[in-house]
Design a protein around this motif. Structure first.
Motif, PDB file in Angstrom:
ATOM      1  N   ALA A  22       7.252   2.629  -8.965  1.00 53.05           N
ATOM      2  CA  ALA A  22       7.345   3.476  -7.775  1.00 53.05           C
ATOM      3  C   ALA A  22       6.550   2.903  -6.611  1.00 53.05           C
ATOM      4  CB  ALA A  22       6.860   4.885  -8.101  1.00 53.05           C
ATOM      5  N   ALA A  23       5.490   2.151  -6.917  1.00 52.24           N
ATOM      6  CA  ALA A  23       4.674   1.540  -5.866  1.00 52.24           C
ATOM      7  C   ALA A  23       5.198   0.186  -5.431  1.00 52.24           C
ATOM      8  CB  ALA A  23       3.230   1.410  -6.341  1.00 52.24           C
ATOM      9  N   GLY A  24       6.292  -0.281  -6.039  1.00 55.01           N
ATOM     10  CA  GLY A  24       6.857  -1.566  -5.663  1.00 55.01           C
ATOM     11  C   GLY A  24       6.207  -2.752  -6.318  1.00 55.01           C
ATOM     12  N   ILE A  25       5.543  -2.551  -7.466  1.00 53.88           N
ATOM     13  CA  ILE A  25       4.890  -3.634  -8.195  1.00 53.88           C
ATOM     14  C   ILE A  25       5.849  -4.147  -9.263  1.00 53.88           C
ATOM     15  CG2 ILE A  25       2.915  -4.245  -9.643  1.00 53.88           C
ATOM     16  CD1 ILE A  25       1.365  -1.989  -8.324  1.00 53.88           C
ATOM     17  N   PRO A  26       6.036  -5.453  -9.367  1.00 54.08           N
ATOM     18  CA  PRO A  26       6.944  -5.993 -10.391  1.00 54.08           C
ATOM     19  C   PRO A  26       6.487  -5.600 -11.790  1.00 54.08           C
ATOM     20  CG  PRO A  26       6.418  -7.667  -8.763  1.00 54.08           C
ATOM     21  CD  PRO A  26       5.504  -6.506  -8.485  1.00 54.08           C
ATOM     22  N   PRO A  27       7.388  -5.379 -12.716  1.00 55.26           N
ATOM     23  CA  PRO A  27       7.007  -4.962 -14.076  1.00 55.26           C
ATOM     24  C   PRO A  27       6.318  -6.090 -14.832  1.00 55.26           C
ATOM     25  CG  PRO A  27       9.366  -5.370 -13.949  1.00 55.26           C
ATOM     26  CD  PRO A  27       8.854  -5.455 -12.547  1.00 55.26           C
ATOM     27  N   GLY A  28       5.483  -5.682 -15.767  1.00 57.83           N
ATOM     28  CA  GLY A  28       4.825  -6.652 -16.636  1.00 57.83           C
ATOM     29  C   GLY A  28       3.629  -7.342 -16.020  1.00 57.83           C
ATOM     30  N   GLN A  29       3.102  -6.846 -14.920  1.00 62.72           N
ATOM     31  CA  GLN A  29       1.951  -7.478 -14.282  1.00 62.72           C
ATOM     32  C   GLN A  29       0.687  -7.234 -15.105  1.00 62.72           C
ATOM     33  OE1 GLN A  29       1.749  -9.365 -11.353  1.00 62.72           O
ATOM     34  NE2 GLN A  29       3.983  -9.421 -11.494  1.00 62.72           N
ATOM     35  N   GLU A  30      -0.096  -8.298 -15.298  1.00 57.62           N
ATOM     36  CA  GLU A  30      -1.367  -8.190 -16.008  1.00 57.62           C
ATOM     37  C   GLU A  30      -2.412  -9.016 -15.274  1.00 57.62           C
ATOM     38  OE1 GLU A  30      -1.326  -9.099 -20.113  1.00 57.62           O
ATOM     39  OE2 GLU A  30       0.262  -7.677 -20.636  1.00 57.62           O
ATOM     40  N   THR A  31      -3.614  -8.449 -15.192  1.00 64.13           N
ATOM     41  CA  THR A  31      -4.739  -9.160 -14.591  1.00 64.13           C
ATOM     42  C   THR A  31      -5.921  -9.074 -15.543  1.00 64.13           C
ATOM     43  OG1 THR A  31      -5.591  -7.209 -13.435  1.00 64.13           O
ATOM     44  CG2 THR A  31      -3.923  -8.505 -12.285  1.00 64.13           C
ATOM     45  N   ALA A  32      -7.055  -9.581 -15.094  1.00 60.58           N
ATOM     46  CA  ALA A  32      -8.250  -9.515 -15.927  1.00 60.58           C
ATOM     47  C   ALA A  32      -8.735  -8.083 -16.114  1.00 60.58           C
ATOM     48  CB  ALA A  32      -9.355 -10.360 -15.306  1.00 60.58           C
ATOM     49  N   PRO A  69       0.866   6.379  -7.901  1.00 62.08           N
ATOM     50  CA  PRO A  69       1.399   5.304  -7.061  1.00 62.08           C
ATOM     51  C   PRO A  69       1.065   5.519  -5.588  1.00 62.08           C
ATOM     52  CG  PRO A  69       3.151   6.816  -7.642  1.00 62.08           C
ATOM     53  CD  PRO A  69       1.930   7.299  -8.374  1.00 62.08           C
ATOM     54  N   VAL A  70       0.771   4.415  -4.910  1.00 59.40           N
ATOM     55  CA  VAL A  70       0.535   4.428  -3.460  1.00 59.40           C
ATOM     56  C   VAL A  70       1.467   3.377  -2.860  1.00 59.40           C
ATOM     57  CG1 VAL A  70      -1.192   4.312  -1.622  1.00 59.40           C
ATOM     58  CG2 VAL A  70      -1.877   5.023  -3.925  1.00 59.40           C
ATOM     59  N   PRO A  71       2.723   3.734  -2.595  1.00 59.67           N
ATOM     60  CA  PRO A  71       3.723   2.749  -2.144  1.00 59.67           C
ATOM     61  C   PRO A  71       3.358   2.001  -0.866  1.00 59.67           C
ATOM     62  CG  PRO A  71       4.785   4.789  -2.848  1.00 59.67           C
ATOM     63  CD  PRO A  71       3.327   5.065  -2.810  1.00 59.67           C
ATOM     64  N   PRO A  72       2.690   2.632   0.139  1.00 61.12           N
ATOM     65  CA  PRO A  72       2.427   1.879   1.375  1.00 61.12           C
ATOM     66  C   PRO A  72       1.614   0.607   1.177  1.00 61.12           C
ATOM     67  CG  PRO A  72       2.128   4.216   1.760  1.00 61.12           C
ATOM     68  CD  PRO A  72       2.303   4.044   0.279  1.00 61.12           C
ATOM     69  N   VAL A  73       0.719   0.596   0.192  1.00 61.56           N
ATOM     70  CA  VAL A  73      -0.106  -0.593  -0.046  1.00 61.56           C
ATOM     71  C   VAL A  73       0.239  -1.258  -1.380  1.00 61.56           C
ATOM     72  CG1 VAL A  73      -2.018   0.210   1.381  1.00 61.56           C
ATOM     73  CG2 VAL A  73      -1.931   0.870  -1.024  1.00 61.56           C
TER      74      VAL A  73
END
Length: 238
Positions: free
Chosen positions: A125-135, A154-158
């Motif tokens: 919903a926030a426009g982040i690609p699926p499967g993203q992982e960070t530290a 979700p915060v879609p604007p940012v």
């Protein structure tokens, strides 16, 4: 998630400064606020940077190492707050405690999952690609714990997904900034001291000093007092 970093750092600063000006504060008060033991802040930042370097360590060793680094950073920030909140206003202490509570909620979710779990649906919903992982972030799965404390707002604007703890941190930091803007600046303190010194050294108009009696002051005497001041005529024997 750079959008999340913007929410945690940029948004509180903008909201806090705006609220501070709107309530009569000045940026000089924020700049003049004295902070103690800043080296603790740098130490907590170093712990956070070290946590990012553990993203390639999977399994229990990586989770244990990240938990230790997170706990160390949290305790360091807690110690820094305790040092700097002594003698502050109740509102400032409440705001800082709110931000600290938000950090504690985030820390609990990270400690139990190794990383901060986020909702894949909220990320989409926030426009982040699926499967993203960070530290520090990982998609919530069936075995994730305390997902309600994770990133599910979700915060879609940012393009960010935040948690309840992030909201508490943002609100608390904004109030801290707005409250600090009402702290007296060195110029105001100097003016207050000058006014106090002038009041102590100002002559007392009601006091009578030698040499203050002038001929013009005799016109202000009352007739009764004037009769008392006249010498009595000598009585001659009849």
């Amino acid at each position: 998630m750079s959008g999340q970093a913007m929410m945690l750092f940029g948004f509180p600063a903008i909201v806090g400064v705006t609220a501070g000006y709107a309530s009569g504060g000045r940026l000089g008060g924020l700049v003049a606020t004295r902070l103690r033991a800043l080296w603790l802040v740098w130490l907590a930042g170093a712990m956070q940077m070290a946590e990012y370097t553990t993203s390639r360590i999977d399994g229990r060793p990586g989770q244990a190492l990240r938990s230790v680094l997170l706990a160390t950073a949290f305790v360091t920030v807690l110690g820094w707050l305790l040092v700097n909140l002594r003698g502050r206003s109740r509102l400032l202490k409440t705001a800082a405690s709110t931000a600290l509570a938000g950090g504690l909620l985030n820390g609990m979710a990270i400690a139990l999952n190794g990383r901060m779990p986020y909702s894949p649906a909220a990320a989409a919903a926030a426009g982040i690609p699926p499967g993203q992982e960070t530290a520090k972030n990982i998609a919530a799965a069936h075995g994730s714990r305390l997902t309600l404390l994770g990133d599910f707002i979700p915060v879609p604007p940012v393009h960010a997904v935040i948690s309840i703890g992030d909201i508490l941190i943002t609100l608390g930091a904004a109030v801290v900034i707005a409250t600090a803007m009402h702290q007296p600046t060195p110029q105001h303190i100097k003016e207050a001291r000058n006014d106090s010194n002038q009041q102590r050294t100002a002559p007392d108009d009601s006091a009578v000093h030698c040499g203050d009696l002038r001929p013009t002051s005799l016109h202000h005497r009352s007739p009764r007092l004037d009769r008392r001041l006249r010498p009595h005529p000598e009585r001659r024997p009849t």
